[in-house]
Scaffold this active site. Structure first.
Site, short mmCIF file in Angstrom:
data_model
loop_
_atom_site.label_atom_id
_atom_site.label_comp_id
_atom_site.label_asym_id
_atom_site.label_seq_id
_atom_site.Cartn_x
_atom_site.Cartn_y
_atom_site.Cartn_z
CE1 TYR A 1 -3.68 2.49 0.28
CE2 TYR A 1 -2.53 3.34 2.22
CZ TYR A 1 -3.52 3.46 1.24
OH TYR A 1 -4.35 4.56 1.25
CG ASP B 1 5.50 3.55 1.29
OD1 ASP B 1 5.68 4.10 2.41
OD2 ASP B 1 4.40 3.54 0.71
CE LYS C 1 0.05 5.28 8.09
NZ LYS C 1 0.11 4.34 7.02
#
Ligand SMILES: *Cc1c(COP(=O)(O)O)cnc(C)c1O
Length: 432
Positions: free
Chosen positions: A151, A246, A274
């Site tokens: 993702y 990522d 995050k």
């Protein structure tokens, strides 16, 4: 922490859920919050403190959602709250570079030296999208290789599913994604280095970048097979493609320097999010100095953001990173190990077959036999069993991620007592 709410009192939470459902699709502003895959009404969380969160009916839970990753020091850590309060007194976004951006940027670069230069964005989605625009701009190539179940946010080109067979161009993974856009992304199974090689062979000189979650954490936790990340490094370099890690979840999570430090592989570009925003909206991308020189206004690759480098985000991020010293990672590892061992013995005592995958403070209890090394294997887990386990844990005041395929996030605020409380609840829940 507080007594359970009176079961006969009218639930404030259920009326909030009804109002939310009228306002927001699915009652939520991000789909997984709707709890659809666990067949329970969602929670409305009114507050968090340390490793606990409180719902709108004043029930407290031990929290393993962890804001989906950012809450590594626990919720509302006093030093983070202070930093944000102080920053707020100076005004919010002022529309020019602020000292706080430089402070957080330098802290990130000190921890992740491959990010020789970087840019802040307001979300991980934007950062991943921008990193790939840069990769295309710098290489003059159009195709991107990603991994099934990886993702990278919800930009068009990354919301894709594998077509059938290796080296096939991807199909849109969402309505509204143009087929031509999806076709610029090629999907290969996680840990399948031969598949990657086959794609490079099938599309010579056309792949701009390989983007990978170095520890897959959005299909449950799947660690990289030995040699996989090293292999990606080699194959992409040999074929003139850029390697993009990522690390939106793994950055400052699986090690201070992220997965690239943990596994010793240096990507060309890195995407963060995050944790680096300390719970505020954030993303960042960066990497080789020569590549970052392609970004506007130095170069022709455009990328911008009105609220990029927001002072409150920068303050929360810097205060969070300051708490993440070596001792913090030792503590996270120890807590993760203790939880893993406890959960395994609880499952064993209940005669339940599960596989517990863990990398540091990221953990998934897969309801299947054997730790999965691919997305297909992870998908073969017993989701109905997970849903029952989730419900039985929730009823005992333990809030797990509401999907078999989301990682549990352990924070520095999860102490031995909370782990013991979790394991005791799991002993009962595994029997459910
Ligand atoms: C969460 C996530 C993103 C997207 O970040 P947002 O801030 O939600 O846009 C990208 N990549 C990975 C690996 C993520 O876990």
């Amino acid at each position: 922490m507080t007594a359970p709410a009176d079961p006969h009192a009218p639930s404030r939470q259920s009326s909030l859920i009804a109002r939310a459902e009228d306002l927001f699709p699915g009652g939520v502003n991000s789909p997984v919050r709707a709890f659809r895959s666990v067949g329970r009404p969602p929670v409305v969380l009114a507050a968090g403190a340390g490793a606990r969160v409180r719902d709108a009916d004043d029930r407290w839970y031990v929290d393993y959602i962890g804001a989906w990753g950012p809450a590594i020091v626990g919720h509302a850590h006093p030093l983070v709250v202070d930093a944000v309060r102080t920053a707020a007194l100076g005004g919010f976004a002022l529309g020019a570079t602020s000292p706080s951006e430089i402070i957080l940027g330098e802290a990130i670069r000190a921890a992740v030296p491959s990010m020789e230069r970087l840019r802040f964005t307001s979300s991980g989605t934007e950062a991943a999208m921008s990193a790939l625009r840069l990769a295309r701009g710098a290489t003059g190539r159009d195709l991107v290789l990603k991994f099934a179940g990886g993702y990278h946010g919800h930009s068009d080109g990354l919301l894709v599913e594998a077509g059938s067979g290796l080296a096939t161009l991807a199909l849109p993974g969402s309505a509204g994604v143009p087929a031509q856009v999806a076709a610029a992304t090629i999907v290969v199974p996680i840990n399948d280095l031969d598949g990657v090689q086959a794609v490079f062979k099938a599309h010579p000189d056309r792949i701009a970048a390989v983007i990978v979650e170095p520890v897959a954490a959005n299909v449950g936790v799947i660690a990289p097979a030995p040699g996989f990340l090293e292999g990606l490094r080699e194959v992409s370099a040999a074929n003139g493609a850029l390697l993009v890690f990522d690390e939106v979840i793994t950055g400052f999570r699986v090690a201070h320097g992220g997965a690239q430090a943990r596994y010793g592989v240096r990507p060309d570009l890195t995407v963060l999010g995050k944790i680096v925003g300390g719970g505020m909206p954030v993303g960042a991308y960066g990497g080789r100095r020569d590549l970052m020189a392609h970004i506007a206004p130095e170069g022709p690759v455009y990328q911008a953001g009105t609220l990029s480098g927001h002072p409150l985000t920068m303050a929360a991020g810097a205060a969070t990173l300051a708490l993440l010293d070596d001792a913090a990672y030792e503590a996270l590892e120890a807590t993760g190990a203790e939880l893993e061992v406890g959960l395994r013995s609880a499952a064993g005592a209940a005669g339940r077959t599960v596989a517990i995958a863990r990398v540091g403070s990221l953990l998934t209890v897969f309801f299947r036999d054997g730790i999965p090394t691919s997305t297909d294997a992870a998908m073969a887990s017993d989701r109905a069993a997970y849903a029952r386990f989730f419900g039985a844990m929730l009823d005992q005041g333990i809030l797990l991620p509401p999907s078999q395929f989301e990682a549990w996030f352990i924070s520095l605020a999860h102490d031995r007592e909370l782990v013991a409380e979790t394991v005791a609840a799991a002993r009962k829940a595994f029997r459910a």
